[in-house]
Scaffold this motif. Structure first.
Motif, PDB file in Angstrom:
ATOM      1  N   SER A   1     -31.100  -2.254  39.648  1.00 55.58           N
ATOM      2  CA  SER A   1     -29.762  -2.848  39.715  1.00 55.58           C
ATOM      3  C   SER A   1     -29.772  -4.237  40.335  1.00 55.58           C
ATOM      4  CB  SER A   1     -28.823  -1.937  40.521  1.00 55.58           C
ATOM      5  OG  SER A   1     -29.175  -1.933  41.900  1.00 55.58           O
ATOM      6  N   LEU A   2     -30.849  -4.612  41.019  1.00 54.45           N
ATOM      7  CA  LEU A   2     -30.912  -5.919  41.674  1.00 54.45           C
ATOM      8  C   LEU A   2     -30.840  -7.059  40.659  1.00 54.45           C
ATOM      9  CD1 LEU A   2     -33.669  -5.351  44.393  1.00 54.45           C
ATOM     10  CD2 LEU A   2     -31.191  -5.278  44.668  1.00 54.45           C
ATOM     11  N   ALA A   3     -31.284  -6.811  39.432  1.00 51.70           N
ATOM     12  CA  ALA A   3     -31.238  -7.859  38.411  1.00 51.70           C
ATOM     13  C   ALA A   3     -29.800  -8.278  38.110  1.00 51.70           C
ATOM     14  CB  ALA A   3     -31.916  -7.375  37.129  1.00 51.70           C
ATOM     15  N   ASN A   4     -28.859  -7.389  38.352  1.00 45.68           N
ATOM     16  CA  ASN A   4     -27.449  -7.702  38.124  1.00 45.68           C
ATOM     17  C   ASN A   4     -26.776  -8.273  39.367  1.00 45.68           C
ATOM     18  OD1 ASN A   4     -27.492  -6.694  35.428  1.00 45.68           O
ATOM     19  ND2 ASN A   4     -27.281  -4.614  36.212  1.00 45.68           N
ATOM     20  N   THR A   5     -27.181  -7.800  40.540  1.00 46.44           N
ATOM     21  CA  THR A   5     -26.516  -8.219  41.771  1.00 46.44           C
ATOM     22  C   THR A   5     -27.120  -9.480  42.373  1.00 46.44           C
ATOM     23  OG1 THR A   5     -27.933  -6.724  43.074  1.00 46.44           O
ATOM     24  CG2 THR A   5     -25.802  -5.861  42.317  1.00 46.44           C
ATOM     25  N   ALA A   6     -28.423  -9.701  42.195  1.00 47.79           N
ATOM     26  CA  ALA A   6     -29.089 -10.874  42.787  1.00 47.79           C
ATOM     27  C   ALA A   6     -30.126 -11.431  41.817  1.00 47.79           C
ATOM     28  CB  ALA A   6     -29.733 -10.499  44.121  1.00 47.79           C
TER      29      ALA A   6
ATOM     30  N   PRO B   1     -25.807 -11.130  49.590  1.00 49.26           N
ATOM     31  CA  PRO B   1     -25.858 -12.426  50.288  1.00 49.26           C
ATOM     32  C   PRO B   1     -27.240 -12.738  50.852  1.00 49.26           C
ATOM     33  CG  PRO B   1     -23.888 -11.213  50.923  1.00 49.26           C
ATOM     34  CD  PRO B   1     -24.736 -10.261  50.148  1.00 49.26           C
ATOM     35  N   VAL B   2     -27.877 -11.747  51.455  1.00 47.24           N
ATOM     36  CA  VAL B   2     -29.198 -11.987  52.046  1.00 47.24           C
ATOM     37  C   VAL B   2     -30.237 -12.211  50.952  1.00 47.24           C
ATOM     38  CG1 VAL B   2     -31.034 -11.007  53.484  1.00 47.24           C
ATOM     39  CG2 VAL B   2     -28.635 -10.674  54.117  1.00 47.24           C
ATOM     40  N   LEU B   3     -30.193 -11.406  49.899  1.00 50.26           N
ATOM     41  CA  LEU B   3     -31.174 -11.543  48.820  1.00 50.26           C
ATOM     42  C   LEU B   3     -31.047 -12.901  48.130  1.00 50.26           C
ATOM     43  CD1 LEU B   3     -31.159  -7.984  47.214  1.00 50.26           C
ATOM     44  CD2 LEU B   3     -32.935  -9.023  48.636  1.00 50.26           C
ATOM     45  N   LEU B   4     -29.824 -13.382  47.932  1.00 46.43           N
ATOM     46  CA  LEU B   4     -29.652 -14.697  47.321  1.00 46.43           C
ATOM     47  C   LEU B   4     -30.209 -15.792  48.228  1.00 46.43           C
ATOM     48  CD1 LEU B   4     -26.090 -14.395  45.733  1.00 46.43           C
ATOM     49  CD2 LEU B   4     -28.307 -14.277  44.588  1.00 46.43           C
TER      50      LEU B   4
END
Length: 414
Positions: free
Chosen positions: A169-174, A126-129
């Motif tokens: 993994s951030l490429a998948n989550t955000a 949520p914060v990264l988005l």
């Protein structure tokens, strides 16, 4: 409730409780069916300045001393908790942009930098988005965005290599955050600043290569997933990192000190309208090492090999950036034109040393990568802007067979 009554109620709380309560009141002021009035916006900004960031006193005067480091961490915890609990993307982005949007305060930027860095560490989607939306609305090349990107790089991409799997993994989550982050990062490196040229740190290069190579649609994420913005706000156009990555890959052979890596070979069709990679992506060999099927670079590969893999990922991303409806949005032709002065300067330095341009493998690799990227982008309808100007700029570069074919072909179709 009047502004005086509202402030009086908030002054009953100590910090950081007052900040937590203030966020609830700000949401009540700004989030609704209609766009907030100018008066509501002004009240919200006053509350943020006094009760969230403690920048003003109860009389509205500026405080000379900001919050302490401990209070910064407490405030970050409050903001994280609030953003994570938001069920509505619009509400989340409204409050986040109210806190940090359009700011010139270094104090707030410091808080945001720590918040973003901690969100990366915790993989807080949520914060990264929300940070991704902030980058887009501020402009990924703005001074604030570049400063934020530098802080994240400093915290996660210089010395610490143990967290690479989490970063990848951030490429998948955000993905929207990652796409806008890469766009900002490409502005920081491979540019001459006061006679010095910054190259991306090895760890950063490895992670970005993995991001782009593993997911061809990643670079388009911010465009494919429009931000949910507050009512009445003006959405800023999402800029993909593709042009910046083309710069990196094309200039890497002439800017890096390593020997050149294996080239990507293209076969020429009779109509020269498309260029296809001879070998499937998973069969490309880098010297005697296989690139893993998942696209994860091995630690033993050189930086030159990483740039080769990144270049391949960019080509596949350009193909994925093809628009079936509407005008192209992936790559601005003017950004590609910006490559030519750097290449011409390198070619001129070779001539001054009496080196024949056609004999310099690094320069020819640079030309090939420019030609490959431009051909794939144009063939897939990814380029917007003045394409005639782009072809004219490429025509000023020294002789290269692939570039000549591409220029001639596309000049005939304009």
């Amino acid at each position: 409730m009047s502004i005086s009554d509202l402030k009086h109620a908030l002054r009953k709380y100590e910090f950081p409780a007052c900040a937590k309560e203030a966020l609830i009141r700000i949401e009540q002021l700004l989030v609704g069916r209609a766009a907030p009035s100018t008066k509501q916006m002004d009240i919200a900004m006053d509350i943020i300045a006094e009760f969230v960031f403690c920048e003003t006193d109860r009389r509205g005067g500026r405080r000379s001393v900001g919050i302490s480091p401990l209070q910064e961490l407490q405030l970050i915890d409050v903001i994280c908790e609030y953003i994570s609990a938001c069920a509505s993307e619009t509400t989340k982005n409204t409050i986040f942009l109210s806190l940090f949007g359009g700011m010139e305060s270094q104090r707030r930027l410091k808080v945001l930098s720590i918040l973003a860095s901690m969100a990366v560490s915790a993989s807080s989607t949520p914060v990264l988005l929300a940070v991704g939306v902030w980058l887009q609305q501020m402009g990924c090349s703005s001074s604030q965005s570049l400063q934020l990107a530098e802080n994240i790089i400093r915290d996660h991409f210089f010395l610490n290599t143990s967290n690479q799997m989490m970063l990848k993994s951030l490429a998948n989550t955000a993905p929207q955050f990652v796409s806008n982050f890469i766009t900002a990062v490409t502005e920081l490196y491979m540019h001459d600043v006061q006679g010095t040229r910054k190259m991306p740190p090895r760890n950063l290069l490895e992670v970005i290569t993995c991001w782009v190579y593993s997911n061809p649609t990643l670079c388009m994420s911010a465009q494919l997933n429009p931000a949910a913005l507050p009512s009445g706000s003006i959405p800023m156009a999402a800029v993909t990192p593709l042009a910046g990555l083309v710069h990196w890959c094309a200039l890497a052979p002439i800017y890096s000190g390593e020997s050149t890596a294996p080239k990507l070979r293209f076969k020429e069709r009779s109509n020269v309208e498309m260029a296809d990679i001879q070998v499937p992506m998973k069969r490309i060999k880098l010297e005697n090492d296989h690139i893993p099927k998942q696209g994860v670079p091995q630690k033993t590969v050189t930086e030159a090999e990483l740039y080769t893999q990144l270049h391949l990922g960019v080509l596949h991303s350009l193909r994925a950036g093809r628009r079936t409806h509407g005008p192209p949005t992936a790559v601005n032709a003017q950004n590609l034109v910006g490559l030519t002065p750097h290449v011409q300067a390198y070619a001129h330095s070779l001539l001054k040393r009496g080196i024949k341009l056609q004999n310099d493998e690094k320069l020819q690799d640079c030309f090939d990568r420019i030609g490959q990227a431009v051909q794939v982008a144009l063939a897939n309808g990814c380029v917007y802007g003045n394409i005639s100007n782009l072809l004219a700029a490429l025509d000023t570069l020294p002789e290269n067979r692939l570039l000549r074919i591409i220029i001639k072909t596309h000049q005939q179709t304009i």
